[in-house]
Enzyme design. Structure first.
Site, short mmCIF file in Angstrom:
data_model
loop_
_atom_site.label_atom_id
_atom_site.label_comp_id
_atom_site.label_asym_id
_atom_site.label_seq_id
_atom_site.Cartn_x
_atom_site.Cartn_y
_atom_site.Cartn_z
N CYS A 13 19.01 -9.71 -38.66
CA CYS A 13 19.08 -9.87 -37.22
C CYS A 13 17.73 -10.28 -36.68
O CYS A 13 16.72 -9.80 -37.17
CB CYS A 13 19.53 -8.56 -36.56
N PRO A 14 17.75 -11.21 -35.76
CA PRO A 14 18.87 -11.65 -34.93
C PRO A 14 19.60 -12.90 -35.43
O PRO A 14 20.46 -13.42 -34.73
CB PRO A 14 18.20 -11.95 -33.60
#
Length: 73
Positions: A13-14
């Site tokens: 992530c992201p």
């Protein structure tokens, strides 16, 4: 209703959220996107992003260290 796939394995992530966002831009309303991830952070990040952006998480499955989301645009 057609279903598209997106491989986000080995991304942290992201990036899975960003790639999901980009993939959904190309779909029509009602189409489904299957997203495969390995980052456990996506278990909260992708549903939260979908809720904020008014997309529906149809299902979330975990198996063999992979998380598979089916998202309806």
């Amino acid at each position: 209703m057609s279903q598209h796939t997106l491989d986000c394995r080995n991304l942290l992530c992201p990036m899975p959220v960003i790639r999901t966002q980009n993939a959904l831009k190309d779909l029509s309303e009602g189409e489904l996107l299957e997203v495969t991830c390995t980052d456990p952070g996506t278990l909260s990040d992708i549903p939260t992003w979908c809720r904020i952006n008014q997309h529906e998480v149809i299902s979330t499955d975990e198996m063999d260290h992979e998380i598979i989301f089916v998202i309806k645009k």
